[in-house]
Design a protein around this motif. Sequence first.
Motif, short mmCIF file in Angstrom:
data_model
loop_
_atom_site.label_atom_id
_atom_site.label_comp_id
_atom_site.label_asym_id
_atom_site.label_seq_id
_atom_site.Cartn_x
_atom_site.Cartn_y
_atom_site.Cartn_z
N GLU A 131 -65.51 -31.45 35.76
CA GLU A 131 -66.68 -32.07 36.21
C GLU A 131 -66.53 -33.53 35.32
N LEU A 132 -65.34 -34.04 35.36
CA LEU A 132 -65.34 -35.32 34.43
C LEU A 132 -65.68 -36.55 35.26
N SER A 133 -66.39 -37.27 34.67
CA SER A 133 -67.06 -38.50 35.31
C SER A 133 -66.09 -39.53 35.81
N SER A 134 -66.58 -40.57 36.57
CA SER A 134 -65.84 -41.72 36.71
C SER A 134 -65.78 -42.84 35.76
N ARG A 135 -66.30 -42.55 34.57
CA ARG A 135 -66.52 -43.37 33.48
C ARG A 135 -65.09 -43.72 32.98
N PRO A 136 -64.79 -45.06 32.41
CA PRO A 136 -63.50 -44.93 31.45
C PRO A 136 -63.36 -43.89 30.50
N ALA A 137 -62.28 -43.48 30.24
CA ALA A 137 -62.33 -42.32 29.34
C ALA A 137 -61.66 -42.46 27.99
N ILE A 138 -62.20 -42.37 26.76
CA ILE A 138 -61.59 -42.23 25.67
C ILE A 138 -61.37 -40.87 25.15
N GLY A 139 -60.18 -40.72 24.73
CA GLY A 139 -59.64 -39.09 24.34
C GLY A 139 -59.93 -39.15 22.69
N MET A 140 -60.09 -38.33 22.13
CA MET A 140 -60.34 -37.63 20.73
C MET A 140 -59.66 -36.45 20.28
N MET A 141 -58.84 -36.57 19.15
CA MET A 141 -57.98 -35.11 18.73
C MET A 141 -58.25 -35.17 17.27
N ALA A 182 -46.61 -40.94 24.48
CA ALA A 182 -45.71 -40.87 25.26
C ALA A 182 -46.07 -40.83 26.75
N VAL A 183 -47.40 -40.94 26.92
CA VAL A 183 -47.95 -41.07 28.25
C VAL A 183 -48.51 -42.50 28.51
N GLY A 184 -48.50 -43.22 27.49
CA GLY A 184 -48.96 -44.57 27.66
C GLY A 184 -50.30 -45.04 27.12
N SER A 185 -51.07 -44.18 26.80
CA SER A 185 -52.40 -44.42 26.21
C SER A 185 -52.60 -45.57 25.15
N ARG A 186 -53.48 -46.18 25.26
CA ARG A 186 -53.67 -47.03 23.88
C ARG A 186 -53.90 -45.89 22.65
N VAL A 187 -53.25 -45.99 21.63
CA VAL A 187 -53.28 -45.02 20.43
C VAL A 187 -53.98 -45.63 19.34
N HIS A 188 -55.03 -45.16 18.77
CA HIS A 188 -55.47 -45.31 17.30
C HIS A 188 -55.19 -44.05 16.63
N GLN A 214 -57.99 -44.50 28.86
CA GLN A 214 -57.76 -45.57 28.44
C GLN A 214 -56.98 -45.95 26.93
N GLN A 215 -57.92 -45.18 26.01
CA GLN A 215 -57.64 -45.26 24.73
C GLN A 215 -57.87 -43.86 24.06
N VAL A 216 -56.95 -43.70 23.06
CA VAL A 216 -57.25 -42.43 22.15
C VAL A 216 -57.44 -42.44 20.81
N VAL A 217 -58.31 -41.74 20.10
CA VAL A 217 -58.30 -42.08 18.45
C VAL A 217 -58.05 -40.45 18.18
N THR A 218 -57.11 -40.32 17.35
CA THR A 218 -56.25 -39.41 16.87
C THR A 218 -55.85 -39.21 15.40
N ASN A 219 -55.96 -38.16 14.88
CA ASN A 219 -55.39 -37.73 13.47
C ASN A 219 -53.85 -37.92 13.82
N ASP A 220 -52.95 -37.72 12.74
CA ASP A 220 -51.48 -37.74 12.82
C ASP A 220 -51.21 -36.29 13.20
N SER A 221 -50.92 -36.17 14.49
CA SER A 221 -50.79 -34.74 15.09
C SER A 221 -49.98 -34.79 16.15
N GLY A 222 -49.67 -33.64 16.67
CA GLY A 222 -48.79 -33.57 17.94
C GLY A 222 -49.55 -33.94 18.92
N LEU A 223 -50.56 -34.08 19.25
CA LEU A 223 -51.10 -34.72 20.63
C LEU A 223 -51.08 -36.26 20.48
N MET A 224 -51.16 -36.75 19.19
CA MET A 224 -51.01 -38.23 19.14
C MET A 224 -49.67 -38.66 19.52
#
Length: 344
Positions: A182-192, A279-285, A264-274
């Motif tokens: 049930e994800l919304s239509s809002r622009p998404a930011i990923g966090m890992m 590799a899928v083109g997201s803006r990575v922080h 659109q963008q992700v915030v992540t530790n130095d991890s596998g999901l980073m």
Amino acid sequence: MADPSGAVRNPGRILVVGPSWVGDMVMAQSLLMTLKQRHPGCRVGVVAPAWSQPILERMEEVDEVVPLDVGHGQVGWSVRHAAARGVRGRYDHAIVLPRSWKSALVPFMARIPHRVGFLGEQRLVLLNERRRLDKTVLNQTVKRFVSLGLSEEEAAEGNFAIPRPRLRVDPDNLVELRLRYELSSRPAIGMMPGAEYGPAKQWPLQYFHELAAALVTEGYEVRVLGGGKDVAAGEAICQDLPHAVNLCGKTRLADAVDLLADCQQVVTNDSGLMHVAAAVGSRVHAIYGSSSPDYTPPLTANAEIHYLGLTCSPCFERNCPLGHTNCLNTLMPERVLNAIHAAK
């Protein structure tokens, strides 16, 4: 046929023994891309832990996955024997990425004629081309991987091209995931928030939460991704926040590929999901504490590194040896939020 360095010319069938971590497996795609570019029409198989098959199936360069269902650190003689029997006579050349002796067993038992890898753990018999690792030249994990697909002379120069990993995205699966959770239509930011190595690589959960709260207020949906070990962390980040979804422990690795591609963008530790996000083109922080962005950077031009570079960094320890973890505790959420705004 071999050249003077011992490397096989134009190998037609190449078996790569892959690494045991998500991030390393993504970075290994740079080697696979190099092999396909240098040897058009070659067949590439990958021996890898069973969990990594969904990632490998998203790599266009992989023709065959040979799953090796052996626990980390286990020998698993019978499993390795079975894998060797399955590939015997089908490959001419093997590249062994890990430096353990166990990782070289399958190509050896499969009697693959040419087997190359770095020196390590007394595997003199298992490999018939053993290379010394010059860490000053091959100063990144990905460079070490790619170098094993080159002649020894070219690898020694250290100035070869590094193709950037690119994982295939499944749009149909993404539609199903958006409906299921049930994800919304809002622009998404990923966090890992996870980092398998230890706490010295993990940005404080409170900082993730503060950042998520600010982003939700600005109209974003925050998606927290990770494994089963990260469920509690996801709950802490999403606590009392609308439009913040804890997906930790709920999704498959292949699902994470598609969900991160939708961010659109992700915030992540130095991890596998980073590395998956890169590799899928997201803006990575990418947030670095005890590790170094010089050694394992996200392999994309679409990234910003958040690293304070304190005098005690990088220490490469699981836990802060000084007891304060200032490399992460003094990297404030406002810095990352401003970087997200600047990248819009």
